[in-house]
Design a protein around this motif. Structure first.
Motif, PDB file in Angstrom:
ATOM      1  N   LYS A  43      12.849  50.512 113.260  1.00  0.00           N
ATOM      2  CA  LYS A  43      12.075  51.780 113.624  1.00  0.00           C
ATOM      3  C   LYS A  43      12.071  51.776 114.860  1.00  0.00           C
ATOM      4  O   LYS A  43      12.574  53.304 114.612  1.00  0.00           O
ATOM      5  N   SER A  94      11.269  60.100 104.450  1.00  0.00           N
ATOM      6  CA  SER A  94      11.415  60.858 104.607  1.00  0.00           C
ATOM      7  C   SER A  94      13.382  60.710 104.457  1.00  0.00           C
ATOM      8  O   SER A  94      14.386  61.615 104.230  1.00  0.00           O
ATOM      9  N   LYS A  99      18.519  63.768  99.225  1.00  0.00           N
ATOM     10  CA  LYS A  99      18.642  63.146  97.827  1.00  0.00           C
ATOM     11  C   LYS A  99      17.587  63.386  97.340  1.00  0.00           C
ATOM     12  O   LYS A  99      17.026  63.898  95.789  1.00  0.00           O
ATOM     13  N   VAL A 119       6.742  61.281 104.781  1.00  0.00           N
ATOM     14  CA  VAL A 119       6.226  60.953 106.252  1.00  0.00           C
ATOM     15  C   VAL A 119       6.875  60.034 106.548  1.00  0.00           C
ATOM     16  O   VAL A 119       8.516  59.128 105.792  1.00  0.00           O
ATOM     17  N   VAL A 121       8.559  58.660 111.168  1.00  0.00           N
ATOM     18  CA  VAL A 121       8.687  58.595 112.336  1.00  0.00           C
ATOM     19  C   VAL A 121       9.040  59.548 113.480  1.00  0.00           C
ATOM     20  O   VAL A 121       8.747  60.257 114.272  1.00  0.00           O
ATOM     21  N   THR A 122      10.225  60.396 112.171  1.00  0.00           N
ATOM     22  CA  THR A 122      10.639  61.584 113.484  1.00  0.00           C
ATOM     23  C   THR A 122       9.811  62.915 112.970  1.00  0.00           C
ATOM     24  O   THR A 122      10.154  63.440 112.192  1.00  0.00           O
ATOM     25  N   GLU A 150       4.027  51.896 108.181  1.00  0.00           N
ATOM     26  CA  GLU A 150       3.743  49.946 108.396  1.00  0.00           C
ATOM     27  C   GLU A 150       1.974  50.327 108.700  1.00  0.00           C
ATOM     28  O   GLU A 150       1.474  49.439 108.961  1.00  0.00           O
ATOM     29  N   GLY A 169      17.233  55.649 100.142  1.00  0.00           N
ATOM     30  CA  GLY A 169      18.048  54.841 100.619  1.00  0.00           C
ATOM     31  C   GLY A 169      18.114  53.144 101.327  1.00  0.00           C
ATOM     32  O   GLY A 169      18.512  52.742 102.626  1.00  0.00           O
ATOM     33  N   THR A 171      15.466  51.223 102.565  1.00  0.00           N
ATOM     34  CA  THR A 171      15.023  50.998 103.635  1.00  0.00           C
ATOM     35  C   THR A 171      14.043  49.408 103.801  1.00  0.00           C
ATOM     36  O   THR A 171      13.855  48.979 104.171  1.00  0.00           O
TER      37      THR A 171
HETATM   38  C1  LIG Z   1      17.713  54.221 106.446  1.00  0.00           C
HETATM   39  S1  LIG Z   1      17.138  56.233 106.853  1.00  0.00           S
HETATM   40  C2  LIG Z   1      16.669  56.629 104.750  1.00  0.00           C
HETATM   41  C3  LIG Z   1      16.466  58.301 104.687  1.00  0.00           C
HETATM   42  C4  LIG Z   1      16.476  58.758 103.680  1.00  0.00           C
HETATM   43  N1  LIG Z   1      15.110  58.347 103.082  1.00  0.00           N
HETATM   44  C5  LIG Z   1      17.077  58.267 102.636  1.00  0.00           C
HETATM   45  O1  LIG Z   1      17.569  58.045 101.862  1.00  0.00           O
HETATM   46  O2  LIG Z   1      18.669  58.959 103.795  1.00  0.00           O
HETATM   47  C6  LIG Z   1      15.576  55.681 106.819  1.00  0.00           C
HETATM   48  C7  LIG Z   1      14.196  56.446 107.311  1.00  0.00           C
HETATM   49  O3  LIG Z   1      12.670  55.903 107.899  1.00  0.00           O
HETATM   50  C8  LIG Z   1      12.672  56.197 108.584  1.00  0.00           C
HETATM   51  N2  LIG Z   1      11.683  55.165 109.354  1.00  0.00           N
HETATM   52  C9  LIG Z   1      12.136  53.716 109.547  1.00  0.00           C
HETATM   53  N3  LIG Z   1      11.225  53.215 109.858  1.00  0.00           N
HETATM   54  C10 LIG Z   1      10.093  54.020 109.792  1.00  0.00           C
HETATM   55  C11 LIG Z   1       8.267  53.672 109.674  1.00  0.00           C
HETATM   56  N4  LIG Z   1       7.879  52.469 110.052  1.00  0.00           N
HETATM   57  N5  LIG Z   1       8.057  54.125 109.658  1.00  0.00           N
HETATM   58  C12 LIG Z   1       8.272  55.803 109.333  1.00  0.00           C
HETATM   59  N6  LIG Z   1       9.471  55.996 108.721  1.00  0.00           N
HETATM   60  C13 LIG Z   1       9.984  55.720 109.514  1.00  0.00           C
HETATM   61  C14 LIG Z   1      13.493  56.813 110.129  1.00  0.00           C
HETATM   62  O4  LIG Z   1      12.670  57.406 110.620  1.00  0.00           O
HETATM   63  C15 LIG Z   1      14.776  57.684 109.529  1.00  0.00           C
HETATM   64  O5  LIG Z   1      14.537  58.237 108.546  1.00  0.00           O
END
Ligand SMILES: C[S@@+](CC[C@H](N)C(=O)[O-])C[C@H]1O[C@@H](n2cnc3c(N)ncnc32)[C@H](O)[C@@H]1O
Length: 341
Positions: A43, A94, A99, A119, A121-122, A150, A169, A171
């Motif tokens: 993150k 997000s 997408k 939602v 973190v950025t 988290e 994504g 994630t």
């Molecule tokens: C791999 S990117 C995916 C972005 C988007 N959902 C996509 O599909 O293109 C991960 C996203 O999750 C956010 N992120 C990662 N860890 C996070 C956390 N612990 N809490 C909130 N956002 C987080 C990042 O800032 C980033 O925008």
């Protein structure tokens, strides 16, 4: 936490980071860089520069997941809108919501969409996507949550109607198996009987394709990986020289996940002044910065079921590179099948 009401009443943004993110970075660095095998959670990649680099990664020829996920969404968004009747889309991690628009279009078209809840973190991503989406979708309310999913899932506002919680994504792959199930259980608690989880997962495939996706020819992923050191330099007064590290991306066949690492090019010691911590690296020593798990249908169903979720739809692209799953609380499924049986 002060809610920040935008001049445009369609937007509300709550920030829950106020210092907690910095504390979490400090704790993660102290914990991760003093382990026998050094590690940092992914993150922390996503400062404004990291988010920008991730956007560039999404355009790279080697990085197929966003294209595959978009193709699935294009094919199935209308069906998802019909199945869910969603008035609200909550999106975890997000990012730029690139997408997401495919889904928002379908819900808008179906006439059910009222609110989008990004939602992330950025902060810059939440703010800019809120601005853009309220312009693109007249009448849409956006309630942005700047926070760590988290820690701050409890801060997602109460639903305005049937909701889709989207986690796109791939994630979810960043969580190791145990915490993945725990996190899915926490998401499941957000779901009322009329709600659904829509989750994107990358699938197991040829290791060469996977490794190329995380080690592109232009070196953008390498820059993204090294950027985490700049975050530490800026936020914790560390003195890393990113050029002291090579970017490494490896597919671990046993665990079926990609690992991104930073490998020290030479023996050196770094000082993290804000923590009064000196960190020694041997030449060739590695710091793990991300795992990205790849899924089979069986693994995914096992994880969903362990979290009390039941699969409603399994959707994939023609090349079966990526999957989108729609699931709902297994309790609802049990009640529905008892009712019908
Ligand atoms: C791999 S990117 C995916 C972005 C988007 N959902 C996509 O599909 O293109 C991960 C996203 O999750 C956010 N992120 C990662 N860890 C996070 C956390 N612990 N809490 C909130 N956002 C987080 C990042 O800032 C980033 O925008």
């Amino acid at each position: 936490m002060e809610p920040i009401a935008n001049a445009d009443a369609a937007i509300r943004i709550d920030s829950h980071l106020d210092g907690t993110h910095e504390r979490s970075l400090a704790e993660d660095v102290l914990d991760g860089l003093t382990r026998p095998f050094k590690e940092l959670p992914p993150k922390h990649f996503y400062d404004a520069r990291g988010a920008e680099l991730f956007d560039r990664i999404c355009e790279l020829p080697e990085y197929y997941p966003p294209r595959a996920e978009r193709a699935i969404l294009n094919e199935s968004a209308a069906e998802l809108a019909e199945l869910t009747n969603a008035a609200e889309l909550v999106e975890l991690g997000s990012g730029t919501a690139a997408k997401t628009r495919v889904l928002l279009d379908a819900l808008h078209e179906a006439g059910t969409l009222r609110r989008y809840v990004p939602v992330d973190v950025t902060e810059s991503m939440v703010r800019s996507s809120a601005e853009a989406l309220t312009e693109e979708y007249p009448g849409l309310q956006v309630h942005g949550v700047i926070g760590d999913f988290e820690r701050h899932l409890g801060r997602v506002p109460p639903a305005v109607g049937p909701r889709i919680v989207a986690f796109l994504g791939g994630t979810i792959g960043n969580f190791p198996p145990g915490s993945r199930r725990r996190f899915l259980r926490e998401i499941a608690r957000l779901l009322s009987p009329e709600d659904h989880l829509l989750m994107g997962t990358d699938l197991v495939k040829d290791p060469q394709v996977l490794e190329a996706a995380y080690d592109d020819a232009q070196g953008v992923t390498a820059e993204f990986n090294r950027n985490v050191l700049q975050v530490l330099n800026r936020e914790l007064e560390a003195d890393f020289d990113p050029e002291d590290f090579d970017h490494v991306a490896l597919f671990d066949r046993e665990h079926e996940w990609i690992e991104m690492r930073l490998r020290a090019r030479r023996e050196h010691t770094t000082l993290v002044r804000a923590l009064d911590l000196s960190v020694h690296f041997d030449a060739g020593e590695e710091l793990r910065t991300e795992i990205s798990a790849k899924f089979t249908p069986e693994r995914l169903e096992g994880d969903l079921s362990a979290a009390g979720l039941e699969l409603v739809r399994w959707l994939t692209d023609p090349d079966e590179l990526f999957a989108l799953t729609l699931s709902r609380s297994a309790d609802v499924a049990a009640v529905a099948s008892n009712g019908s049986g």
